[in-house]
Design a protein around this motif. Structure first.
Motif, short mmCIF file in Angstrom:
data_model
loop_
_atom_site.label_atom_id
_atom_site.label_comp_id
_atom_site.label_asym_id
_atom_site.label_seq_id
_atom_site.Cartn_x
_atom_site.Cartn_y
_atom_site.Cartn_z
N ALA A 260 -3.57 -7.18 2.02
CA ALA A 260 -4.68 -7.58 1.14
C ALA A 260 -5.02 -9.05 1.33
O ALA A 260 -4.14 -9.91 1.32
N TRP A 261 -6.25 -9.35 1.55
CA TRP A 261 -6.77 -10.72 1.53
C TRP A 261 -5.97 -11.66 2.44
O TRP A 261 -5.62 -12.78 2.07
N ARG A 301 -8.77 -1.48 6.81
CA ARG A 301 -7.62 -2.38 6.93
C ARG A 301 -6.77 -2.09 8.17
O ARG A 301 -5.98 -2.92 8.59
#
Ligand code: AHR
Length: 565
Positions: A260-261, A301
């Motif tokens: 994530a991020w 992702r």
């Protein structure tokens, strides 16, 4: 994880065979249909017992050079002695890296290089492997002391880098190895025993421009001012096993957290998920179910879903000593890769409807018992034989037939362990028959895979006292401009296969062959006979109207290069 006890694999061979029958039905259907509108060239004679039909107008996908990737782990003699000999070694080296290895590897154009594991990765702290080499900490190597059953001799090692990891080969040395060989670095991050923050820091150390952060300054101080710009990052390894004994749901949650991020520093990160153990479709299905709870965008992702599959040894497990039936048994079972790819791909498609996630096979190969004559530290080391070469070729051909799905593949491992391309011990160094297959097949890299159908008599043998059989000729084809490369495995150890090679949609002007075969199915290279088995080039006659009948040698891997008109 370890070479399985192979129950159930016979059933899976049947699946592949069924799919070949179905393919052939479709294929024959398309030939008949094409013939009806006059597209089929008249056949020469029907004398040959086997036929290969190459349909150059049926492209499958581009064969990415990453299908020719490799894997190195801090395990046995892979890193220490295999790759890293040290700058002061009497073994010729480039900044501590074995020179012979670098030079041979460059010739086969490696795709990516996966490091530092394997199971080792989920116990590795990347910080241990940076900074001045003489100040790096010494740790117990994952493989030298684990609750998992490793060979007794390895457990009894008293000393040495295989037991006490000195961290001489860390991030900077690995990058130097990649630069020297032209391989793309592929890092495996520790999910089991480090935190997301450590992963983020490793990305920063590697990819942040010098002067931007303290970590990037540390990299620059170690001599690498330019960022490494690493794209390939594996998020853990075998997290169903040594990577934390997780459930697929637990791993999906970890995958989301780890990815994530992430800071990118302008690099397109290609994140790789720790995929299934062989045929564990449940791992794939349950992982994607959980991952997608956060929506379809989660598929963005992931670049690749990494399958691991080893063809576990047969009989006594000896790499050099096997019967003819064991030769056939192992070769037939290696074909399981075909159904693993199609089955996992199908399950992935149930979730990732836009097919953003591709397949990676980042551990494959034949796994035999360690050769007793090797030093105990050479965990899972043994010489590869002609049998392993055929298994290399079958796997590479399979990946190429699925070039629309498979974007990377890495045999385990590059040197001194399992399905290796090289063996080294101090100043001795040889290539194995697996290396020769990679050299022969390199011609496929970057080319367009095209459909090829192999029709030939089946090979019979005995498995567990019962009659068994499997295909008698298999392979793949690719087109690069006017150059068509056909690679084929002929497993029959006794009979040659006279084969008509038909190229639909073009005329063959010229042909050349390169063949790896031997009358002894145990043929291999050794430190005392380093050229015991190597390929030879052959002239091939092409008929005046482009007809090509080729005799595939018994127990062989062949590359035919055809120039088309
Ligand atoms: O290649 C050896 C080991 O096999 C790897 O560390 C692990 O991922 C697999 O089980």
């Amino acid at each position: 994880m370890l070479p399985p006890a192979f129950a159930g694999s016979a059933a899976r061979i049947t699946l592949r065979e069924e799919s070949m029958i179905v393919n052939r039905r479709n294929f024959l259907g398309s030939i008949i249909a094409a013939g009806a509108v006059g597209l089929v060239a008249p056949r020469s004679s029907r004398a040959a017992e086997s036929t290969i039909e190459i349909l150059i107008n049926e492209p499958i996908g581009k064969i990415l050079p990453d299908i020719y990737s490799h894997f190195i782990e801090h395990l046995g003699g892979v890193i220490y002695d295999g790759i890293w000999v040290g700058e002061k070694s009497r073994v010729p080296n480039i900044g501590g890296i074995r020179r012979d290895l670098v030079e041979h590897l460059k010739k086969i154009k490696p795709g990516a290089m996966r490091w530092p594991g394997g199971c080792f990765a989920d116990q590795y702290d990347w910080r241990d492997g940076i900074g001045p080499r003489d100040k790096r900490p010494r740790r117990v190597n994952f493989w030298a002391d684990t609750t998992y059953k490793i060979t007794d001799s390895y457990k009894q090692l008293n000393t040495g880098p295989q037991k006490y990891e000195p961290n001489w080969f860390g991030t900077n040395e690995f990058m130097q190895f990649c630069r020297l060989t032209g391989a793309q670095p592929y890092f495996a991050a520790n999910v089991r025993s480090l935190k997301v923050k450590d992963f983020i820091d490793w990305v920063e150390y590697c990819n942040a421009p010098a002067g931007l952060t303290s970590l990037s300054d540390q990299r620059a101080a170690a001599g690498d001012k330019d960022p490494y710009n690493i794209s390939f990052w594996g998020v853990g390894n075998e997290n169903w096993g040594c990577g934390g004994d997780m459930t697929p749901e637990e791993y999906a949650t970890e995958f989301r957290r780890f990815t994530a991020w992430l800071p990118t520093y302008g690099v397109k990160l290609k994140l790789i998920g720790s995929g299934p153990n062989g045929g564990d479709l449940g791992w794939t299905r349950r992982f994607f179910t959980k991952l997608m709870e956060k929506g379809q965008r989660m598929a963005e992702r992931m670049y690749g879903w990494a399958l691991h599959y080893y063809t576990g040894t047969t009989g006594k497990g000896n790499a050099l000593d096997y019967t003819l039936d064991e030769w056939y048994d192992l070769i037939a079972r290696s074909d399981r890769m075909e159904s693993l790819i199609t089955q996992h791909w199908q399950v992935m498609g149930e979730f990732d409807t836009q097919r953003r996630v591709k397949l990676i096979v980042d551990e494959w190969g034949a796994w035999h018992l360690q050769d007793a004559s090797l030093p105990p530290g050479y965990l899972y080391g043994y010489p590869a034989t002609l049998r392993d070469a055929l298994i290399s070729a079958i796997n590479l051909d399979t990946f190429q037939r699925h070039a629309d799905k498979v974007v990377m593949a890495n045999p385990a491992q590059l040197i001194n362990t399992i399905h290796s391309l090289f063996l080294a011990y101090e100043d001795k160094f040889i290539v194995t028959p697996n290396y020769h297959v990679f050299e022969m097949y390199a011609a496929h890299q970057g080319a367009q895979a095209v459909r090829a159908e192999f029709i030939s008599p089946r090979v019979s043998f005995t498995r567990a006292d019962k009659p068994a059989d499997f295909w008698g000729l298999g392979g793949s084809a690719s087109l690069n401009g006017k150059e068509l490369t056909l690679t084929a495995v002929q497993p029959d150890a006794k009979n040659a296969r006279e084969t008509e090679v038909n190229v639909r949609g073009a005329r063959v002007m010229e042909a050349r062959a390169r063949v790896l075969s031997a009358t002894d199915i145990h043929a291999h290279n050794s430190f005392t006979n380093p050229r015991g088995l190597e390929p030879r080039d052959e002239k091939v006659n092409v008929g005046s109207s482009g007809q090509l009948v080729y005799r595939f040698q018994p127990a062989s891997v062949t590359r035919l290069q055809l120039t088309l008109g």
